[in-house]
Design a protein around this motif. Structure first.
Motif, PDB file in Angstrom:
ATOM      1  N   ILE A  37       9.235 -41.481   5.029  1.00 30.65           N
ATOM      2  CA  ILE A  37       8.981 -42.316   6.205  1.00 30.65           C
ATOM      3  C   ILE A  37       7.496 -42.629   6.298  1.00 30.65           C
ATOM      4  N   THR A  38       7.125 -43.897   6.180  1.00 29.16           N
ATOM      5  CA  THR A  38       5.739 -44.269   6.438  1.00 29.16           C
ATOM      6  C   THR A  38       5.539 -44.405   7.946  1.00 29.16           C
ATOM      7  N   GLY A  39       4.321 -44.145   8.406  1.00 32.17           N
ATOM      8  CA  GLY A  39       4.079 -44.159   9.846  1.00 32.17           C
ATOM      9  C   GLY A  39       4.893 -43.104  10.549  1.00 32.17           C
ATOM     10  N   GLY A  40       5.014 -41.942   9.902  1.00 35.79           N
ATOM     11  CA  GLY A  40       5.937 -40.919  10.398  1.00 35.79           C
ATOM     12  C   GLY A  40       5.373 -39.951  11.399  1.00 35.79           C
ATOM     13  N   ALA A  41       4.102 -40.088  11.768  1.00 37.32           N
ATOM     14  CA  ALA A  41       3.480 -39.091  12.649  1.00 37.32           C
ATOM     15  C   ALA A  41       3.747 -39.338  14.127  1.00 37.32           C
ATOM     16  N   SER A  42       4.206 -40.534  14.481  1.00 36.12           N
ATOM     17  CA  SER A  42       4.413 -40.842  15.897  1.00 36.12           C
ATOM     18  C   SER A  42       5.442 -41.952  16.040  1.00 36.12           C
ATOM     19  N   GLY A  43       5.765 -42.287  17.281  1.00 36.10           N
ATOM     20  CA  GLY A  43       6.657 -43.406  17.558  1.00 36.10           C
ATOM     21  C   GLY A  43       8.027 -43.257  16.933  1.00 36.10           C
ATOM     22  N   PHE A  44       8.584 -44.387  16.468  1.00 37.56           N
ATOM     23  CA  PHE A  44       9.902 -44.362  15.842  1.00 37.56           C
ATOM     24  C   PHE A  44       9.939 -43.391  14.671  1.00 37.56           C
ATOM     25  N   PRO A 238      14.130 -54.211  16.417  1.00 41.54           N
ATOM     26  CA  PRO A 238      14.043 -53.841  17.833  1.00 41.54           C
ATOM     27  C   PRO A 238      13.466 -54.968  18.683  1.00 41.54           C
ATOM     28  N   TYR A 239      14.011 -55.113  19.867  1.00 43.95           N
ATOM     29  CA  TYR A 239      13.408 -55.940  20.916  1.00 43.95           C
ATOM     30  C   TYR A 239      12.224 -55.131  21.463  1.00 43.95           C
ATOM     31  N   PHE A 240      11.649 -55.501  22.577  1.00 41.01           N
ATOM     32  CA  PHE A 240      10.580 -54.704  23.172  1.00 41.01           C
ATOM     33  C   PHE A 240      11.159 -53.361  23.612  1.00 41.01           C
ATOM     34  N   ILE A 241      10.666 -52.294  23.003  1.00 42.25           N
ATOM     35  CA  ILE A 241      11.176 -50.949  23.252  1.00 42.25           C
ATOM     36  C   ILE A 241      10.118 -50.160  24.019  1.00 42.25           C
ATOM     37  N   ASP A 242      10.558 -49.338  24.946  1.00 42.90           N
ATOM     38  CA  ASP A 242       9.657 -48.604  25.834  1.00 42.90           C
ATOM     39  C   ASP A 242       8.963 -47.476  25.077  1.00 42.90           C
ATOM     40  N   THR A 243       7.929 -47.845  24.312  1.00 41.34           N
ATOM     41  CA  THR A 243       7.125 -46.894  23.549  1.00 41.34           C
ATOM     42  C   THR A 243       5.655 -47.249  23.743  1.00 41.34           C
ATOM     43  N   ASP A 264      18.170 -45.734  21.323  1.00 39.35           N
ATOM     44  CA  ASP A 264      19.081 -46.703  20.726  1.00 39.35           C
ATOM     45  C   ASP A 264      18.582 -47.165  19.358  1.00 39.35           C
ATOM     46  N   VAL A 265      17.254 -47.239  19.198  1.00 35.31           N
ATOM     47  CA  VAL A 265      16.686 -47.535  17.877  1.00 35.31           C
ATOM     48  C   VAL A 265      17.014 -46.390  16.916  1.00 35.31           C
ATOM     49  N   LEU A 266      16.886 -45.167  17.410  1.00 32.07           N
ATOM     50  CA  LEU A 266      17.210 -43.989  16.593  1.00 32.07           C
ATOM     51  C   LEU A 266      18.670 -44.014  16.167  1.00 32.07           C
ATOM     52  N   ASP A 267      19.553 -44.376  17.080  1.00 35.59           N
ATOM     53  CA  ASP A 267      20.985 -44.431  16.772  1.00 35.59           C
ATOM     54  C   ASP A 267      21.261 -45.453  15.669  1.00 35.59           C
ATOM     55  N   ALA A 268      20.659 -46.639  15.787  1.00 33.19           N
ATOM     56  CA  ALA A 268      20.885 -47.685  14.789  1.00 33.19           C
ATOM     57  C   ALA A 268      20.327 -47.272  13.431  1.00 33.19           C
ATOM     58  N   ALA A 269      19.133 -46.680  13.433  1.00 35.62           N
ATOM     59  CA  ALA A 269      18.524 -46.248  12.175  1.00 35.62           C
ATOM     60  C   ALA A 269      19.352 -45.160  11.504  1.00 35.62           C
ATOM     61  N   THR A 270      19.859 -44.230  12.301  1.00 39.30           N
ATOM     62  CA  THR A 270      20.645 -43.136  11.742  1.00 39.30           C
ATOM     63  C   THR A 270      21.951 -43.646  11.161  1.00 39.30           C
ATOM     64  N   ARG A 271      22.553 -44.622  11.803  1.00 35.58           N
ATOM     65  CA  ARG A 271      23.779 -45.216  11.251  1.00 35.58           C
ATOM     66  C   ARG A 271      23.499 -45.777   9.859  1.00 35.58           C
ATOM     67  N   PHE A 272      22.395 -46.492   9.708  1.00 29.70           N
ATOM     68  CA  PHE A 272      22.056 -47.062   8.409  1.00 29.70           C
ATOM     69  C   PHE A 272      21.828 -45.987   7.353  1.00 29.70           C
ATOM     70  N   VAL A 273      21.044 -44.969   7.712  1.00 28.41           N
ATOM     71  CA  VAL A 273      20.684 -43.938   6.743  1.00 28.41           C
ATOM     72  C   VAL A 273      21.892 -43.073   6.380  1.00 28.41           C
ATOM     73  N   ALA A 274      22.732 -42.777   7.369  1.00 25.04           N
ATOM     74  CA  ALA A 274      23.855 -41.867   7.146  1.00 25.04           C
ATOM     75  C   ALA A 274      25.022 -42.530   6.431  1.00 25.04           C
ATOM     76  N   LEU A 283      20.442 -54.939  12.336  1.00 20.23           N
ATOM     77  CA  LEU A 283      20.825 -54.655  13.713  1.00 20.23           C
ATOM     78  C   LEU A 283      19.661 -54.962  14.650  1.00 20.23           C
ATOM     79  N   VAL A 284      19.980 -55.649  15.725  1.00 20.25           N
ATOM     80  CA  VAL A 284      19.023 -55.902  16.807  1.00 20.25           C
ATOM     81  C   VAL A 284      19.251 -54.856  17.885  1.00 20.25           C
ATOM     82  N   ILE A 285      18.170 -54.279  18.397  1.00 23.64           N
ATOM     83  CA  ILE A 285      18.268 -53.274  19.459  1.00 23.64           C
ATOM     84  C   ILE A 285      17.546 -53.803  20.690  1.00 23.64           C
ATOM     85  N   GLY A 286      18.279 -53.937  21.776  1.00 23.84           N
ATOM     86  CA  GLY A 286      17.708 -54.454  23.015  1.00 23.84           C
ATOM     87  C   GLY A 286      18.014 -53.543  24.183  1.00 23.84           C
ATOM     88  N   PRO A 287      17.805 -54.010  25.414  1.00 22.24           N
ATOM     89  CA  PRO A 287      18.135 -53.195  26.583  1.00 22.24           C
ATOM     90  C   PRO A 287      19.637 -53.037  26.729  1.00 22.24           C
TER      91      PRO A 287
END
Length: 367
Positions: A37-44, A238-243, A264-274, A283-287
């Motif tokens: 994971i690049t950019g793995g120290a914070s955020g998504f 992702p749409y604008f996500i509260d981060t 919800d971003v985590l859920d979508a990412a995990t579906r792809f990886v798993a 996948l688009v992730i919104g409110p």
């Protein structure tokens, strides 16, 4: 083959069917995988790493934030009781830094290979494209295109290296829609991080939008040409996500609307990886919103008590699927506008208060 037949085109690029997000998957399918994971120290990136490590994957985090990355890796090792989380310094804008990162990740992998690469590193901020700093200068100053360097050049470096390492993954096979994710541990998977800015323009952010549009183009091109390497490629938008990446000015501009949630971003990412059966999807992730699909295929905001309605935040992005780009964009933006109208002035005032408080450091998420 007819170029007007989207099914023929999907077959030609070996794209799996549209994702039904109501069908469950098992996060435990990531167990035993090595995920970079690049950019793995914070955020998504940090939330991905934590969730996947807890579910049994080995995660290798790359970031310029050495202190944060090392601390996260230690925390994850303590949480899991295993040595399945590692940090390696990585500046995604530096080719040799990424080369060293991937080489070290392969060494740290329990089986000597990499199953999934997540091109997550990205930044946002003030965009100089439309804002020359000194209009009185004799000639314009060179602009800072760091956003493009990180969000596009860095992603291209990551992609190039993924296409070197993934086919070399010991015990892996060419990806297939007939895969059995509960049994298939070895994988060859590249997950790109796009944005709603990949699908539609973002006001006052031309550099960011250009980079994310380019990531979409990269995805669409690669999924049609990845067969020789047997790599599956997917995209998150992702749409604008509260981060914390959403700045106070951006929050003020978005006041009255709604933002998506990191989970919800985590859920979508995990579906792809798993789920190794998913090839070439986005996948688009919104409110979260209560919606109902009409006979014409269009979605509308409805009360949660309306029969046949559902709550959802993750959408199959038909926007990138050949012929329906304009239809999807119009309908998705219509739904976002409906959320804003439903929340009214009270929602706007609440968001203004939150945005101002955020500027003073209240409510900011910490990894």
């Amino acid at each position: 083959m007819s170029s007007n037949n989207p099914e023929s085109l999907s077959a030609a690029i070996r794209q799996s069917p549209p994702i039904d997000v109501t069908i469950p998957y098992e996060a435990g399918w990531v167990k035993g995988k090595t995920i970079v994971i690049t950019g793995g120290a914070s955020g998504f990136g940090a939330s991905f790493a934590r969730h996947w490590a807890i579910n049994g994957a080995t995660v290798v985090l790359g970031d310029i934030n050495v202190e944060g990355g090392q601390q996260l890796a230690r925390d994850l090792q303590n949480e899991t009781g295993q040595s399945n989380a590692h940090f390696v310094h990585c500046d995604v804008t530096d080719w040799q830094s990424q080369v060293n990162f991937f080489k070290e990740a392969a060494k740290l992998s329990p089986h000597g290979g990499i199953d999934t690469v997540v091109a997550n590193a990205g930044i946002a901020g003030a965009d100089p494209v439309q804002s020359p700093r000194n209009m009185e200068a004799a000639e314009p100053q060179k602009p800072n295109f760091k956003i493009m360097d990180v969000n596009l050049t860095g992603v291209l470096y990551t992609t190039h290296l993924a296409y070197y390492w993934l086919p070399k993954n010991p015990g892996s096979e060419a990806c297939s829609m007939e895969s059995k994710p509960a049994e298939r541990v070895r994988d060859r998977h590249l997950l790109l991080l796009g944005s709603v800015a990949s699908l539609a323009p973002i006001v006052m952010q031309p550099q960011y939008a250009a980079a994310k549009h380019a990531v979409l183009g990269l995805f669409r091109s690669l999924r049609a040409t990845s067969h020789p390497q047997g790599i599956r490629i997917n995209l998150l938008c992702p749409y604008f996500i509260d981060t914390p990446i959403i700045t106070t000015p951006a929050r003020l501009a978005l006041a009255g609307g709604a933002m998506g949630k990191p989970e919800d971003v985590l859920d979508a990412a995990t579906r792809f990886v798993a789920d190794s059966r998913i090839l070439g999807r986005a996948l688009v992730i919104g409110p979260k919103m209560h919606v109902k699909q009409g006979e014409d295929g269009q979605w509308s905001i409805v009360s949660k008590n309306v029969p046949g309605s559902e709550e959802r935040a993750v959408w199959e992005a038909y926007a990138d699927d050949w012929e329906e780009v304009d239809i999807f964009d119009r309908n998705f933006i219509k739904l976002i506008n409906s959320v804003e109208a439903a929340r009214g002035w009270a929602g706007w005032a609440f968001d203004i208060f939150k945005a101002v408080a955020y500027g003073f450091g209240y409510g900011q998420r910490r990894t």
